[in-house]
Design a protein around this motif. Structure first.
Motif, PDB file in Angstrom:
ATOM      1  N   UNK A  95      -6.302  12.074   0.424  1.00  0.00           N
ATOM      2  CA  UNK A  95      -5.560  11.251  -0.532  1.00  0.00           C
ATOM      3  C   UNK A  95      -6.276   9.940  -0.806  1.00  0.00           C
ATOM      4  N   UNK A  96      -6.791   9.325   0.251  1.00  0.00           N
ATOM      5  CA  UNK A  96      -7.545   8.070   0.082  1.00  0.00           C
ATOM      6  C   UNK A  96      -8.826   8.322  -0.701  1.00  0.00           C
ATOM      7  N   UNK A  97      -9.505   9.425  -0.411  1.00  0.00           N
ATOM      8  CA  UNK A  97     -10.733   9.752  -1.147  1.00  0.00           C
ATOM      9  C   UNK A  97     -10.444   9.987  -2.625  1.00  0.00           C
ATOM     10  N   UNK A  98      -9.336  10.631  -2.919  1.00  0.00           N
ATOM     11  CA  UNK A  98      -8.975  10.886  -4.319  1.00  0.00           C
ATOM     12  C   UNK A  98      -8.676   9.572  -5.036  1.00  0.00           C
ATOM     13  N   UNK A  99      -7.987   8.652  -4.364  1.00  0.00           N
ATOM     14  CA  UNK A  99      -7.690   7.355  -4.982  1.00  0.00           C
ATOM     15  C   UNK A  99      -8.963   6.558  -5.233  1.00  0.00           C
ATOM     16  N   UNK A 100      -9.908   6.609  -4.301  1.00  0.00           N
ATOM     17  CA  UNK A 100     -11.191   5.918  -4.485  1.00  0.00           C
ATOM     18  C   UNK A 100     -11.951   6.533  -5.664  1.00  0.00           C
ATOM     19  N   UNK A 101     -11.961   7.860  -5.736  1.00  0.00           N
ATOM     20  CA  UNK A 101     -12.647   8.538  -6.845  1.00  0.00           C
ATOM     21  C   UNK A 101     -11.993   8.192  -8.181  1.00  0.00           C
ATOM     22  N   UNK A 102     -10.662   8.092  -8.202  1.00  0.00           N
ATOM     23  CA  UNK A 102      -9.956   7.718  -9.437  1.00  0.00           C
ATOM     24  C   UNK A 102     -10.299   6.293  -9.842  1.00  0.00           C
ATOM     25  N   UNK A 103     -10.420   5.408  -8.865  1.00  0.00           N
ATOM     26  CA  UNK A 103     -10.797   4.016  -9.153  1.00  0.00           C
ATOM     27  C   UNK A 103     -12.216   3.952  -9.713  1.00  0.00           C
ATOM     28  N   UNK A 104     -13.111   4.706  -9.118  1.00  0.00           N
ATOM     29  CA  UNK A 104     -14.496   4.724  -9.622  1.00  0.00           C
ATOM     30  C   UNK A 104     -14.565   5.284 -11.037  1.00  0.00           C
ATOM     31  N   UNK A 105     -13.793   6.312 -11.306  1.00  0.00           N
ATOM     32  CA  UNK A 105     -13.749   6.878 -12.654  1.00  0.00           C
ATOM     33  C   UNK A 105     -13.213   5.850 -13.647  1.00  0.00           C
ATOM     34  N   UNK A 106     -12.184   5.156 -13.263  1.00  0.00           N
ATOM     35  CA  UNK A 106     -11.607   4.131 -14.133  1.00  0.00           C
ATOM     36  C   UNK A 106     -12.620   3.031 -14.423  1.00  0.00           C
ATOM     37  N   UNK A 107     -13.317   2.592 -13.397  1.00  0.00           N
ATOM     38  CA  UNK A 107     -14.326   1.547 -13.568  1.00  0.00           C
ATOM     39  C   UNK A 107     -15.466   2.038 -14.457  1.00  0.00           C
ATOM     40  N   UNK A 108     -15.917   3.271 -14.233  1.00  0.00           N
ATOM     41  CA  UNK A 108     -17.009   3.826 -15.038  1.00  0.00           C
ATOM     42  C   UNK A 108     -16.593   3.974 -16.500  1.00  0.00           C
ATOM     43  N   UNK A 109     -15.352   4.367 -16.735  1.00  0.00           N
ATOM     44  CA  UNK A 109     -14.856   4.497 -18.109  1.00  0.00           C
ATOM     45  C   UNK A 109     -14.797   3.140 -18.792  1.00  0.00           C
ATOM     46  N   UNK A 110     -14.349   2.126 -18.066  1.00  0.00           N
ATOM     47  CA  UNK A 110     -14.288   0.773 -18.632  1.00  0.00           C
ATOM     48  C   UNK A 110     -15.689   0.253 -18.938  1.00  0.00           C
ATOM     49  N   UNK A 111     -16.643   0.489 -18.041  1.00  0.00           N
ATOM     50  CA  UNK A 111     -18.019   0.042 -18.278  1.00  0.00           C
ATOM     51  C   UNK A 111     -18.638   0.765 -19.471  1.00  0.00           C
ATOM     52  N   UNK A 112     -18.357   2.061 -19.613  1.00  0.00           N
ATOM     53  CA  UNK A 112     -18.852   2.803 -20.766  1.00  0.00           C
ATOM     54  C   UNK A 112     -18.268   2.259 -22.054  1.00  0.00           C
ATOM     55  N   UNK A 113     -16.972   2.011 -22.051  1.00  0.00           N
ATOM     56  CA  UNK A 113     -16.313   1.472 -23.244  1.00  0.00           C
ATOM     57  C   UNK A 113     -16.880   0.097 -23.604  1.00  0.00           C
ATOM     58  N   UNK A 114     -17.140  -0.723 -22.604  1.00  0.00           N
ATOM     59  CA  UNK A 114     -17.716  -2.047 -22.845  1.00  0.00           C
ATOM     60  C   UNK A 114     -19.127  -1.923 -23.434  1.00  0.00           C
ATOM     61  N   UNK A 115     -19.909  -1.015 -22.915  1.00  0.00           N
ATOM     62  CA  UNK A 115     -21.275  -0.815 -23.433  1.00  0.00           C
ATOM     63  C   UNK A 115     -21.234  -0.285 -24.861  1.00  0.00           C
TER      64      UNK A 115
END
Length: 141
Positions: A13-33
């Motif tokens: 569960x903790x690993x899934x939450x970390x992966x979801x956070x990383x995905x969210x951050x990567x999506x935000x960085x892509x959108x910003x770029x």
């Protein structure tokens, strides 16, 4: 009865939450770029094509050259961000799959535990009924 893999379930569960956070951050960085890329394209399109003197021509050429260089860098950055987002999405899907598998095992375990508890309770009730019936038959005879 407790689920024997409860600790692993919490870790997944903790690993899934970390992966979801990383995905969210990567999506935000892509959108910003991508926004920066669109801004650069817009800026290049806004450079005036009207030339009044040679110095303006040189300035316009320099601005276009710098803008194209920046745009090229931004396009490379967008490609990198898209790749990072894709990797993060894949990692999240994998983490989610592992978590769901354990959640299904836990659910099955709970159902089986409930069935076992009900069966034990029914057995105890049956024994009580048999004892009472045998006492009544013994006292009636």
């Amino acid at each position: 009865m407790t689920f024997p893999l409860a600790g692993l379930l919490r870790v997944r569960g903790a690993q899934e939450r970390v992966a979801a956070e990383r995905l969210s951050r990567a999506s935000a960085e892509r959108a910003h770029a991508e926004a920066a890329e669109h801004s650069a394209i817009s800026s290049l399109a806004d450079i005036s094509a009207q030339i009044d003197d040679p110095r303006a021509l040189m300035a316009m050429a320099a601005a276009r050259s710098a803008g194209r260089s920046t745009l090229s860098d931004l396009q490379a950055l967008v490609d990198m961000r898209r790749g990072a987002e894709s990797e993060a999405k894949s990692a999240h899907v994998d983490a989610r799959r592992e978590l769901k598998g354990l959640e299904r095992l836990e659910s099955t375990h709970r159902v089986e535990s409930a069935k076992a508890e009900l069966a034990a309770e029914q057995t105890a009730l049956d024994e009580i009924a048999v004892v009472r019936t045998s006492r009544r038959e013994g006292s009636a005879a």
